[in-house]
Structures are given as C-alpha cells and as structure tokens.
Scaffold this motif. Structure first.
Motif, PDB file in Angstrom:
ATOM      1  N   THR A 179       3.737   5.915   2.079  1.00 52.86           N
ATOM      2  CA  THR A 179       3.030   4.718   2.511  1.00 52.86           C
ATOM      3  C   THR A 179       1.831   5.101   3.343  1.00 52.86           C
ATOM      4  OG1 THR A 179       4.383   4.519   4.493  1.00 52.86           O
ATOM      5  CG2 THR A 179       5.138   3.349   2.524  1.00 52.86           C
ATOM      6  N   GLN A 180       0.895   4.166   3.459  1.00 48.09           N
ATOM      7  CA  GLN A 180      -0.297   4.413   4.272  1.00 48.09           C
ATOM      8  C   GLN A 180      -0.371   3.406   5.373  1.00 48.09           C
ATOM      9  OE1 GLN A 180      -3.652   4.394   1.634  1.00 48.09           O
ATOM     10  NE2 GLN A 180      -2.836   6.048   0.401  1.00 48.09           N
ATOM     11  N   THR A 234       0.867  -1.179   0.000  1.00 45.91           N
ATOM     12  CA  THR A 234       0.000   0.000   0.000  1.00 45.91           C
ATOM     13  C   THR A 234       0.901   1.226   0.000  1.00 45.91           C
ATOM     14  OG1 THR A 234      -1.677  -1.210   1.251  1.00 45.91           O
ATOM     15  CG2 THR A 234      -1.866   1.188   1.207  1.00 45.91           C
ATOM     16  N   TYR A 235       0.950   1.917  -1.143  1.00 44.47           N
ATOM     17  CA  TYR A 235       1.876   3.046  -1.285  1.00 44.47           C
ATOM     18  C   TYR A 235       1.521   3.852  -2.534  1.00 44.47           C
ATOM     19  CZ  TYR A 235       3.959  -0.063  -4.748  1.00 44.47           C
ATOM     20  OH  TYR A 235       4.139  -0.896  -5.817  1.00 44.47           O
ATOM     21  N   THR A 236       2.096   5.043  -2.600  1.00 45.39           N
ATOM     22  CA  THR A 236       2.067   5.838  -3.825  1.00 45.39           C
ATOM     23  C   THR A 236       3.500   6.180  -4.184  1.00 45.39           C
ATOM     24  OG1 THR A 236      -0.103   6.768  -3.302  1.00 45.39           O
ATOM     25  CG2 THR A 236       1.229   7.948  -4.933  1.00 45.39           C
ATOM     26  N   SER A 244       2.135  -6.981  -4.171  1.00 50.04           N
ATOM     27  CA  SER A 244       3.133  -6.216  -3.424  1.00 50.04           C
ATOM     28  C   SER A 244       4.505  -6.429  -4.049  1.00 50.04           C
ATOM     29  CB  SER A 244       3.159  -6.650  -1.957  1.00 50.04           C
ATOM     30  OG  SER A 244       3.617  -7.980  -1.846  1.00 50.04           O
ATOM     31  N   GLN A 271      -3.139  -0.049  -3.800  1.00 49.52           N
ATOM     32  CA  GLN A 271      -3.916  -0.305  -2.590  1.00 49.52           C
ATOM     33  C   GLN A 271      -4.885  -1.447  -2.851  1.00 49.52           C
ATOM     34  OE1 GLN A 271      -5.656   3.224  -0.959  1.00 49.52           O
ATOM     35  NE2 GLN A 271      -6.966   2.107   0.431  1.00 49.52           N
ATOM     36  N   GLN A 272      -4.938  -2.404  -1.955  1.00 54.02           N
ATOM     37  CA  GLN A 272      -5.885  -3.526  -2.002  1.00 54.02           C
ATOM     38  C   GLN A 272      -5.876  -4.243  -3.355  1.00 54.02           C
ATOM     39  OE1 GLN A 272      -9.507  -1.572  -0.741  1.00 54.02           O
ATOM     40  NE2 GLN A 272      -9.056  -2.022   1.409  1.00 54.02           N
TER      41      GLN A 272
END
Length: 159
Positions: free
Chosen positions: A158-159, A36-38, A137, A114-115
């Motif tokens: 990251t989240q 989960t990241y940009t 991932s 994400q997801q």
C-alpha cells in the motif's frame, strides 16, 4: 483467511491452488481492501486452458458484482481485463497478446491501482498503464476460469 467465492481451493505443494478445470469466474478473496495499492502474485498453469489472474476493486468478498478482473485467456496466449457490472455480467475492456502463460512455468502478474486507474505488469513488463477503472476501491483476490492454477507469493503493497 481467504474467502472462497467459488471453486475448489486448497493449499498443496507449497502453493494455493484452484483444483477444478471446469467453471468460470472462480475466486478466492483476501481480507485486504483499499484504493491505492499494488497486488502481485506468481501463478502457474497446472491443467486446463490457463485462465488464472486477479480480482481487484471488488465491492464485496462474497460476490463478483462490481469488481474488476485481469486474467489469462486464449489458452494462456492473451491477457484480458474488464469488470463485472451490477448484474455480475463481464464487460471486456481490452485483451492483448502475451507470451504463452500456459507453458507450465511460473509467471508474475501485478496490478497497481492509484487514483482510479490501473497499471498491469506481467513478468516485469508493463502490459498497460493508466487504464481507467469503473470501481475505485475494494477487495483483492485470485481468479481462475477453466483451469487448475497454482498461486504463490501473493503480496499487497500500500502507499
């Protein structure tokens, strides 16, 4: 701490550059890995046919197998995304026309993961969203085919 997958990479003119205009699927991979990241980078075509972009969700830092990619293609007039399968073969998912990325100007490319889905943004415009991913991932890196490209301001949130 970039790991060169292949190509000729060096720091020059306050940017990180892939210097050769010949070769497909050239890469330099960061140490970051996650699900989960940009990832965002500014990129600029210096020579060749503008094939710059990002590797993401890479299973390994030293092999393109089991990884995703988004990159400019068609002389910089399109973005394509897809993945490299278990054998390292590219599987195209989609390509869309975009404003000329081979114009020599800086362009900002982002991948939000994400997801098990991705959203692609180019110059702050959403190109595609909720794109299903084959690999959920992995590592993130820089991608180039048949072009000399400068990269700058690489960030991962990251989240």
């Amino acid at each position: 701490r970039w790991r060169v997958l292949n190509g000729v990479w060096q720091f020059a003119d306050q940017s990180y550059q892939q210097m050769s205009t010949v070769g497909l699927d050239l890469g330099s991979i960061s140490t970051f890995q996650g699900e989960t990241y940009t990832a965002t980078v500014r990129l600029q075509r210096l020579a060749g046919s503008m094939g710059g972009g990002l590797y993401f969700n890479m299973a390994q830092r030293d092999n393109k197998m089991r990884s995703h990619v988004i990159n400019y293609t068609s002389e910089g007039k399109a973005l394509q995304w897809g993945y490299f399968d278990e054998g390292g073969n590219f599987v195209l998912v989609q390509a869309v026309d975009v404003p000329d990325g081979g114009d020599g100007a800086w362009h900002k490319l982002s991948v939000a993961v994400q997801q098990g889905q991705a959203t692609f943004t180019l110059d702050d415009e959403v190109i595609a969203q909720a794109v299903p991913l084959t690999y959920r991932s992995g590592y993130v890196g820089l991608f180039v085919s048949n072009s000399q490209v400068a990269f700058d301001d690489f960030t991962i949130v990251t989240q």
